[in-house]
Scaffold this motif. Structure first.
Motif, PDB file in Angstrom:
ATOM      1  N   GLY A 154       5.516  -2.971   0.443  1.00 21.33           N
ATOM      2  CA  GLY A 154       4.106  -2.860   0.038  1.00 21.33           C
ATOM      3  C   GLY A 154       3.859  -1.882  -1.086  1.00 21.33           C
ATOM      4  O   GLY A 154       2.759  -1.331  -1.218  1.00 21.33           O
ATOM      5  N   GLY A 155       4.874  -1.643  -1.914  1.00 22.93           N
ATOM      6  CA  GLY A 155       4.689  -0.789  -3.095  1.00 22.93           C
ATOM      7  C   GLY A 155       5.021   0.669  -2.865  1.00 22.93           C
ATOM      8  O   GLY A 155       4.588   1.541  -3.625  1.00 22.93           O
ATOM      9  N   ASP A 171      10.807 -14.531  -7.735  1.00 21.91           N
ATOM     10  CA  ASP A 171       9.631 -13.811  -8.228  1.00 21.91           C
ATOM     11  C   ASP A 171       9.155 -14.364  -9.569  1.00 21.91           C
ATOM     12  O   ASP A 171       9.947 -14.642 -10.468  1.00 21.91           O
ATOM     13  N   ARG A 175       8.126   2.515  -8.033  1.00 26.58           N
ATOM     14  CA  ARG A 175       7.208   1.766  -7.171  1.00 26.58           C
ATOM     15  C   ARG A 175       7.032   0.401  -7.835  1.00 26.58           C
ATOM     16  O   ARG A 175       7.016   0.321  -9.060  1.00 26.58           O
ATOM     17  N   ILE A 233       6.559  -9.354 -12.028  1.00 25.50           N
ATOM     18  CA  ILE A 233       6.730  -8.049 -11.362  1.00 25.50           C
ATOM     19  C   ILE A 233       6.321  -6.935 -12.318  1.00 25.50           C
ATOM     20  O   ILE A 233       6.615  -6.990 -13.519  1.00 25.50           O
ATOM     21  N   THR A 234       5.608  -5.947 -11.771  1.00 19.97           N
ATOM     22  CA  THR A 234       5.376  -4.709 -12.504  1.00 19.97           C
ATOM     23  C   THR A 234       5.995  -3.570 -11.692  1.00 19.97           C
ATOM     24  O   THR A 234       6.082  -3.661 -10.460  1.00 19.97           O
ATOM     25  N   ALA A 235       6.427  -2.532 -12.384  1.00 13.56           N
ATOM     26  CA  ALA A 235       7.007  -1.386 -11.679  1.00 13.56           C
ATOM     27  C   ALA A 235       6.730  -0.126 -12.478  1.00 13.56           C
ATOM     28  O   ALA A 235       6.538  -0.191 -13.702  1.00 13.56           O
ATOM     29  N   GLN A 258       5.276  -3.890  -7.726  1.00 12.88           N
ATOM     30  CA  GLN A 258       4.338  -4.892  -7.224  1.00 12.88           C
ATOM     31  C   GLN A 258       4.764  -6.274  -7.735  1.00 12.88           C
ATOM     32  O   GLN A 258       5.301  -6.402  -8.820  1.00 12.88           O
ATOM     33  N   GLU A 259       4.480  -7.303  -6.933  1.00 13.80           N
ATOM     34  CA  GLU A 259       4.788  -8.678  -7.329  1.00 13.80           C
ATOM     35  C   GLU A 259       3.500  -9.490  -7.384  1.00 13.80           C
ATOM     36  O   GLU A 259       2.600  -9.294  -6.560  1.00 13.80           O
ATOM     37  N   PHE A 260       3.398 -10.386  -8.363  1.00 15.65           N
ATOM     38  CA  PHE A 260       2.215 -11.235  -8.516  1.00 15.65           C
ATOM     39  C   PHE A 260       2.671 -12.685  -8.634  1.00 15.65           C
ATOM     40  O   PHE A 260       3.680 -12.965  -9.281  1.00 15.65           O
ATOM     41  N   SER A 292      10.812  -1.840  -2.774  1.00 14.11           N
ATOM     42  CA  SER A 292       9.445  -1.309  -2.876  1.00 14.11           C
ATOM     43  C   SER A 292       8.427  -2.433  -2.645  1.00 14.11           C
ATOM     44  O   SER A 292       7.440  -2.252  -1.918  1.00 14.11           O
ATOM     45  N   ILE A 293       8.668  -3.581  -3.258  1.00 18.10           N
ATOM     46  CA  ILE A 293       7.739  -4.719  -3.094  1.00 18.10           C
ATOM     47  C   ILE A 293       7.669  -5.116  -1.617  1.00 18.10           C
ATOM     48  O   ILE A 293       6.583  -5.309  -1.060  1.00 18.10           O
TER      49      ILE A 293
END
Ligand code: NAD
Length: 371
Positions: free
Chosen positions: A362-363, A255, A240, A258-260, A242-244, A358-359
């Motif tokens: 929406g995760g 990007d 899963r 990114i965390t995953a 997420q992008e910030f 995944s990003i």
């Protein structure tokens, strides 16, 4: 990288972004006379920062291969490299003449060190010319391109490796041993972080998706993925992500952070962090009976770490790229294991594509079928 070499890196990055990584800023290096050149001949394709400041100096320290040729799109570099590294005129190519390398017996290995989107083209052309191939990381900008590189090398019966230098590095090999031998019991959680700020240079190719294929994830993120996998010794079965973005105007095409999170077949979980806006360089594995970590984990070294037993993980420093290229030369000449086969680069691009998917969704959890 140490603080000092990080500063040098940033300084040289500025120059490389200008188009030409100026050799006059390079640490002094002495070319070997022809009589002392040993092992397989390597041609570097793309004479930017990494070739100039890491690979070429490393090729002066290798035992089983040497710098034999160059391929550059910048004519000014030809003369400078020719003199500095004693490279015969016949072993100097540009991007148009590159394919004629097929007739050059002095070149055994072609090492592609170009922007990511150019890897597939040059690796496939190198294979067609009958040369063994090292492809820089990330292997390419898509799974499809990685598969095409692997197929071309297979068809031409040449060996293929990816520039993940850390598989030849002793601190990393110690972590791989802990994972393999379960020295601290089963890993239950792994966290890896790899990133550096790339602000101040908006025109660099790493921020241009057409050339890079993506931002932080394509650059240092593949190292975080690598660390998570060799730190536990398993391939993940799902991700899963997420992008910030704190600065969308600057990171408008790629990007920023990114965390995953991974799930592994053993039941362990993992998290990765990568960024083009934050410095991060760490691998931590929590195990049933202790822990181990590298808190300089991905840069050019010396790496450093410790374990829950209270001991330091420390080995004498050698240039990682020299170790890496010697290992690949020994794979070719003596059948030693290929520490970084093309399949590893392909696996990582499958994970990269799943993270971006995944990003986009929406995760959501994306299953991974990596074998
Ligand atoms: P760089 O920008 O310093 O050099 C890129 C080279 O490609 C330059 O010589 C440039 O002239 C040439 N080039 C040809 N066409 C270009 C184009 N259209 N746009 C921009 N440059 C073009 O980059 P670098 O840091 O040397 O990175 C090159 C490759 O090496 C990348 O794939 C990168 O991911 C990889 N790399 C790997 C490591 C590692 O630790 N394994 C470290 C640094 C870079």
């Amino acid at each position: 990288m140490t603080t000092v070499s990080r500063r040098t890196f940033n300084k040289t990055l500025t120059k490389a972004i200008g188009g030409v990584a100026l050799m006059s800023t390079m640490p002094m290096a002495c070319a070997l006379p022809d009589t002392q050149k040993k092992g397989l001949g390597v041609a570097l394709v793309g004479l930017g920062t990494y070739s100039t400041y890491e690979l070429a100096p490393s090729l002066l320290e290798t035992t089983h291969c040497h710098l034999a040729g160059i391929v550059t799109g910048t004519p000014e570099k030809e003369k400078i490299w020719k003199e500095k590294y004693n490279i015969p005129e016949d072993n100097i190519y540009n991007y148009d003449t590159f394919d004629s390398i097929v007739t050059n017996d002095a070149i055994d290995i072609v090492y592609v060190v170009l922007p990511n989107a150019m890897h597939a083209d040059f690796c496939i052309r190198a294979a067609k010319a009958g040369k063994h191939v090292i492809c820089e990381k990330p292997m390419a900008v898509s799974v499809t391109e990685c598969e095409a590189i692997i197929a071309a090398c297979k068809k031409a019966n040449v060996k293929l490796s990816v520039g993940y230098r850390l598989h030849s590095e002793p601190h990393t090999q110690e972590i791989q041993r802990f994972a393999r031998e379960k020295t601290f019991g089963k890993v239950t959680y792994i966290a890896t972080e790899a990133g550096y700020p790339s602000n101040g240079f908006p025109n660099q190719w790493r921020l241009n998706k057409a050339l890079s294929g993506g931002g932080a994830l394509m650059n240092m993120g593949v190292y975080a993925i690598q660390g998570a996998i060799y730190g536990i010794g398993e391939n993940p079965i799902s991700v899963r992500a997420q992008e910030f973005s704190t600065n969308p105007a600057y990171y408008k095409d790629t990007d920023e952070t990114i965390t995953a999170q991974f799930e592994f077949p053993s039941g362990a979980v993992g998290s990765i962090f990568t960024s083009h806006n934050a410095k991060a360089d760490r691998l931590y594995a929590s195990c049933e009976k202790g822990w181990y970590e590298l808190d300089i984990a991905y840069t050019y070294g010396p790496l450093h770490g410790r374990t829950s037993r209270g001991d330091e993980i420390t080995f004498p420093h050698k240039r990682q790229q020299a170790l890496q290229m010697d290992d690949f030369a020994l794979h070719i000449t003596q059948g030693a294991p290929n520490k970084v086969p093309g399949s590893m680069g392909l696996r990582d691009l499958k994970i990269v594509e799943a993270i971006y998917k995944s990003i986009k969704e929406g995760g959501t959890k994306i299953p991974l079928n990596l074998g």
